[in-house]
Scaffold this active site. Structure first.
Site, short mmCIF file in Angstrom:
data_model
loop_
_atom_site.label_atom_id
_atom_site.label_comp_id
_atom_site.label_asym_id
_atom_site.label_seq_id
_atom_site.Cartn_x
_atom_site.Cartn_y
_atom_site.Cartn_z
N GLY A 3 0.83 -1.20 0.00
CA GLY A 3 0.00 0.00 0.00
C GLY A 3 0.86 1.24 0.00
N ARG A 4 1.58 1.45 1.10
CA ARG A 4 2.44 2.61 1.25
C ARG A 4 3.42 2.74 0.08
NH1 ARG A 4 3.71 4.83 6.11
NH2 ARG A 4 2.93 2.93 7.10
N TYR A 18 -1.55 7.40 3.75
CA TYR A 18 -2.09 7.68 5.08
C TYR A 18 -2.01 9.17 5.41
CZ TYR A 18 -1.41 2.69 5.10
OH TYR A 18 -1.44 1.36 4.75
N CYS A 27 -5.84 23.07 18.39
CA CYS A 27 -5.63 23.38 19.79
C CYS A 27 -5.14 22.13 20.54
CB CYS A 27 -6.92 23.91 20.40
SG CYS A 27 -6.70 24.61 22.06
#
Length: 468
Positions: A302-303, A410, A381
């Site tokens: 995938g990556r 991702y 924040c």
């Protein structure tokens, strides 16, 4: 391996062109081109290069010419990317009903779909069983006996692959090392019996395991150990009377493949060498061999397919010197790229310039500025909302454009609306032509799912296939 729509890149043994390096660094992107895209589409902006996706698919096919290659869709589910992967001849490995739906929409047929869910929700199983009725060649990978029972309860008796927990994990972070985590797969010492039992109710076509995500060269021994165990299991199931320790009274299973997952790492840091894919492929074949006759090797990258095909562009809006550090505020944060906050992941960052000095004049080119340690912080924040800390960059000024590299995997997939922030736009490049692959969300998109009429909450509207 399926070769539908593969085109010229499907030919095994074709040498990679000189302009297809093992990794595309952030410095390899055309700065003027990126600046033009940011000016046209605003920031934060993801840019995904379909040509690079195809090149990575080609490299995988060259390294594994005899393997079934299934793209792990969760790395990037955008339609533009999925279509490029399909055209390159790879199949689709889907971790959810939503990913199955996206793959179908991108043109993948059932014979090129592999549903590999972990603890799948009931509505996901309902949807996938429904898809299988129309696409009976779809394969469901199952990692628990309970899931087999749940499929049978739904009347499913089709193609099944048994996911195994090999007891060996690897990956770039403890949170993504799946091979040794109890959550994933049937324990290795029970897998053979589970597969034989499953064969009484389903068509068992394969066994599967996955060590983890982002495996680097130092972890290849663990990967090879996992692959070797899967080869032993396949031999035991296909030939119970053979040398492998098994039940000689058991009937052999007619397996089609042994799937050893993906997880091939990419170099995020600038001085990190690329993975020697050819060596990994040779070691994988050696570790799994000999496979029983008719049983193929399958992998699920995938990556590796999309990581270096993507970059995130973000604009500097605040520069704040403090006694401890120089904080550079940008308009992209952990809602746009979560990996640094979640995994302490490193992403290369390049200052493309374009900002103005304190007197309003154009700032010098980044090449002419002093490298200064800075913390690049987003607008969320949270203290953890930083893209880097104490990183030497060409001294940023307000208005500079920063490119965050190796962001195609991702990146957008883990984006969220936390702090009620709309998700960014994404542009796809194809032979130099840019198209909007995903428009920038608006504030109205953030609240679109909220019910402002009947607040009783008594009965939700039924979900339709289009809602997925």
């Amino acid at each position: 391996m399926s070769d539908r729509d593969a085109g010229a890149t499907a030919d095994a043994g074709v040498e990679s062109p000189a302009d297809n390096p093992p990794v595309r660094r952030v410095s390899d992107w055309d700065a003027d081109r990126l600046a033009g895209l940011a000016a046209e589409h605003d920031t934060p902006l993801y840019v995904q290069d379909r040509d690079r996706v195809r090149e990575n698919c080609e490299r995988l096919r060259e390294a594994f010419p005899d393997a079934d290659i299934r793209y792990a869709v969760k790395a990037h589910t955008g339609r533009a990317v999925l279509e490029a992967v399909r055209e390159a001849g790879l199949d689709a490995e889907c971790a959810s009903a939503g990913e199955v739906d996206r793959a179908l929409a991108a043109g993948f047929g059932g014979d090129r779909l592999h549903y590999t869910a972990v603890n799948p929700p009931a509505r996901d199983l309902d949807y996938v069983v429904g898809v299988a009725e129309a696409e009976p060649s779809l394969t469901v990978t199952v990692g628990a006996v309970d899931t087999l029972d749940r499929l049978a309860e739904r009347g499913y008796d089709g193609r099944v692959c048994v996911r195994v927990n090999p007891g060996v994990g690897a990956g770039h972070h403890a949170k993504v090392r799946t091979g040794g985590a109890a959550k994933f797969g049937i324990p290795y010492d029970r897998a053979a019996d589970a597969a034989r039992d499953a064969a009484e109710r389903f068509e068992v076509v394969g066994v599967h395991a996955h060590a983890g995500s982002g495996i680097d060269p130092d972890q290849l021994d663990s990967h090879r150990e996992m692959v070797a165990r899967m080869g032993e299991l396949a031999r035991e199931l296909a030939d119970p009377d053979g040398d492998a320790a098994g039940d000689g009274d058991a009937a052999p299973l007619d397996l089609e493949y042994v799937d050893v997952g993906g997880g091939f790492g990419v170099p995020y840091e600038e001085d990190e060498p690329p993975l020697d894919l050819a060596a990994v492929a040779a070691a994988t074949r050696e570790a799994v061999a000999p496979l029983p006759a008719g049983v193929d090797l399958a992998i699920e990258p995938g990556r590796y397919v999309v990581a270096d095909a993507g970059v995130l562009l973000t604009r500097v809006n605040t520069v704040k010197p403090t006694p401890d550090e120089r904080v550079v505020g940008v308009d992209a944060g952990m809602t746009d790229l979560l990996r640094p906050a979640m995994y302490d992941a490193y992403h290369p960052i390049r200052n493309l310039g374009g900002g103005r000095g304190g007197d309003g004049s154009d700032a010098p080119s980044p090449d002419e500025r002093e490298a200064t340690p800075v913390t690049v912080a987003g607008p969320i924040c949270e203290t953890g909302d930083t893209l880097c800390r104490d990183r030497a960059l060409a001294d940023p000024v307000r208005g500079d454009l920063l490119a965050v590299g190796i962001a195609g995997a991702y990146g957008y997939e883990m984006a969220s609306q936390y702090n009620s922030r709309p998700r960014p736009a994404e542009v796809a490049l194809d032979d130099g032509t840019a198209t909007v692959a995903r428009r920038r969300e608006r504030l109205t998109d953030v609240t679109a799912a909220e019910r402002t009429g009947d607040r009783s909450g008594a009965t939700a509207e039924p979900e339709t296939e289009g809602d997925r």
